[in-house]
Design an enzyme around this catalytic site. Structure first.
Site, PDB file in Angstrom:
ATOM      1  N   LYS A 177       0.833  -1.202   0.000  1.00 23.71           N
ATOM      2  CA  LYS A 177       0.000   0.000   0.000  1.00 23.71           C
ATOM      3  C   LYS A 177       0.870   1.256   0.000  1.00 23.71           C
ATOM      4  O   LYS A 177       0.625   2.201  -0.761  1.00 23.71           O
ATOM      5  CB  LYS A 177      -0.921  -0.001   1.226  1.00 23.71           C
ATOM      6  CG  LYS A 177      -2.036  -1.029   1.180  1.00 23.71           C
ATOM      7  CD  LYS A 177      -2.820  -1.032   2.486  1.00 23.71           C
ATOM      8  CE  LYS A 177      -3.907  -2.090   2.493  1.00 23.71           C
ATOM      9  NZ  LYS A 177      -4.650  -2.114   3.772  1.00 23.71           N
TER      10      LYS A 177
ATOM     11  N   SER B 123      -0.862   0.587   6.150  1.00 22.50           N
ATOM     12  CA  SER B 123      -1.189  -0.293   7.269  1.00 22.50           C
ATOM     13  C   SER B 123      -2.187  -1.346   6.820  1.00 22.50           C
ATOM     14  O   SER B 123      -2.989  -1.101   5.917  1.00 22.50           O
ATOM     15  CB  SER B 123      -1.774   0.519   8.434  1.00 22.50           C
ATOM     16  OG  SER B 123      -1.941  -0.291   9.584  1.00 22.50           O
ATOM     17  N   ASP B 124      -2.119  -2.496   7.450  1.00 21.37           N
ATOM     18  CA  ASP B 124      -3.068  -3.567   7.142  1.00 21.37           C
ATOM     19  C   ASP B 124      -3.279  -4.398   8.396  1.00 21.37           C
ATOM     20  O   ASP B 124      -2.366  -4.531   9.223  1.00 21.37           O
ATOM     21  CB  ASP B 124      -2.557  -4.455   6.015  1.00 21.37           C
ATOM     22  CG  ASP B 124      -3.631  -5.390   5.491  1.00 21.37           C
ATOM     23  OD1 ASP B 124      -4.492  -4.914   4.722  1.00 21.37           O
ATOM     24  OD2 ASP B 124      -3.627  -6.567   5.869  1.00 21.37           O
ATOM     25  N   GLN B 125      -4.470  -4.928   8.516  1.00 20.95           N
ATOM     26  CA  GLN B 125      -4.790  -5.732   9.694  1.00 20.95           C
ATOM     27  C   GLN B 125      -5.391  -7.074   9.282  1.00 20.95           C
ATOM     28  O   GLN B 125      -6.264  -7.137   8.423  1.00 20.95           O
ATOM     29  CB  GLN B 125      -5.778  -4.986  10.589  1.00 20.95           C
ATOM     30  CG  GLN B 125      -6.050  -5.690  11.917  1.00 20.95           C
ATOM     31  CD  GLN B 125      -7.004  -4.895  12.787  1.00 20.95           C
ATOM     32  OE1 GLN B 125      -8.205  -4.890  12.551  1.00 20.95           O
ATOM     33  NE2 GLN B 125      -6.456  -4.196  13.781  1.00 20.95           N
TER      34      GLN B 125
ATOM     35  N   ALA C 179      -0.176  -4.471  10.890  1.00 23.64           N
ATOM     36  CA  ALA C 179       1.134  -4.153  10.314  1.00 23.64           C
ATOM     37  C   ALA C 179       1.175  -2.697   9.888  1.00 23.64           C
ATOM     38  O   ALA C 179       0.184  -2.131   9.415  1.00 23.64           O
ATOM     39  CB  ALA C 179       1.419  -5.054   9.127  1.00 23.64           C
TER      40      ALA C 179
END
Length: 204
Positions: A58, A74-76, A111
Site C-alpha cells: 500500500k 497499514s493492514d490488519q 502491520a
C-alpha cells in the site's frame, strides 16, 4: 530564532475512515490517497506476513505516485487458531464470525509501514512493524450477538468487532503494547517511525 525545517508531505495510503481519524490525532497535516492493490492473501502465507506485505505494498503504491513523500501503509489481519478472519461484509457473515469467536481469543496482526520517498537508499526507505493484539471475546447469547450487529453494523471491520464503539461490550479482554493498534493504526509505533524520519511533534 532559527527557522524550523518544513514538514515533509505526509500521505496516508488507505481508504479507512478509522485510520484517517486515528492519524488526525497527531495534529500533523496529511493527505489521503487510496492505493490500488490486490489484498488477496498468497498461498502458504502466514497471517502476519500477509499483513506486513500488504502494508508495504500500500505504501509503495503511493510512493510511486508521490516520490518525495512520507507514506503510511497499514493492514490488519485477524486470526483464530491461525485461520484468517476477514471483514464480514454482510450480517450473516458477521454473525457466523461472532459465533465462532465467542469465548475465544483472537489475535489481530496490525502491520505498519512508513515509506520515506526522500530516502536515496531504497533498501533503507521503509520502516516496518507488526503489532499484535490479543482479544478475548465474551461468551454471549445468540440474541445479544444479533442485537449488537443490528445496532453497530460492523460489516467493514475484521472480526466484526468495532472496539471504538459498542463492540467494546462484546469483548472481555484486550492485551497489546499499543492501544490504537486494534482500531487499525498503531500510533505508538507510528510516532516512533515519524521521529526516526525527522518529523517533529511539538516544536513546529
Amino acid at each position: 530564532m532559527p527557522l524550523q525545517p518544513s514538514l515533509p508531505r505526509l500521505i496516508l495510503a488507505s481508504s479507512s475512515k478509522y485510520r484517517k481519524e486515528l492519524l488526525s490525532r497527531l495534529h500533523l497535516p496529511f493527505e489521503v490517497l487510496v492505493p490500488a492493490i490486490d489484498e488477496t492473501p498468497q498461498a502458504g502465507e502466514s497471517p502476519e506476513m500477509t499483513a506486513l506485505r500488504l502494508a508495504q505494498e500500500k505504501a509503495f503504491a503511493v510512493v510511486e505516485q508521490v516520490p518525495d513523500a512520507l507514506v503510511i501503509g497499514s493492514d490488519q489481519v485477524a486470526t483464530l487458531d491461525g485461520e484468517q478472519i476477514g471483514k464480514p461484509g454482510t450480517h450473516i457473515n458477521a454473525l457466523a464470525q461472532l459465533r465462532k469467536m465467542r469465548g475465544r481469543e483472537v489475535v489481530f496482526h496490525t502491520a505498519l509501514c512508513l515509506w520515506d520517498g526522500r530516502c536515496a537508499d531504497k533498501a533503507k526507505a521503509a520502516q516496518v512493524e507488526n503489532v499484535r493484539t490479543f482479544v478475548t471475546f465474551r461468551n454471549l447469547a445468540e440474541e445479544e450477538l444479533e442485537a449488537y450487529l443490528h445496532i453497530e453494523q460492523p460489516y467493514d471491520c475484521a472480526g466484526s468487532a468495532k472496539n471504538e464503539g459498542l463492540g467494546i461490550a462484546i469483548l472481555e479482554r484486550i492485551e497489546s503494547a499499543d492501544p490504537t493498534a486494534l482500531t487499525g493504526l498503531p500510533l505508538i509505533a507510528l510516532t516512533t517511525m515519524l521521529r526516526n524520519a525527522g518529523v517533529p511533534f511539538f516544536n513546529r
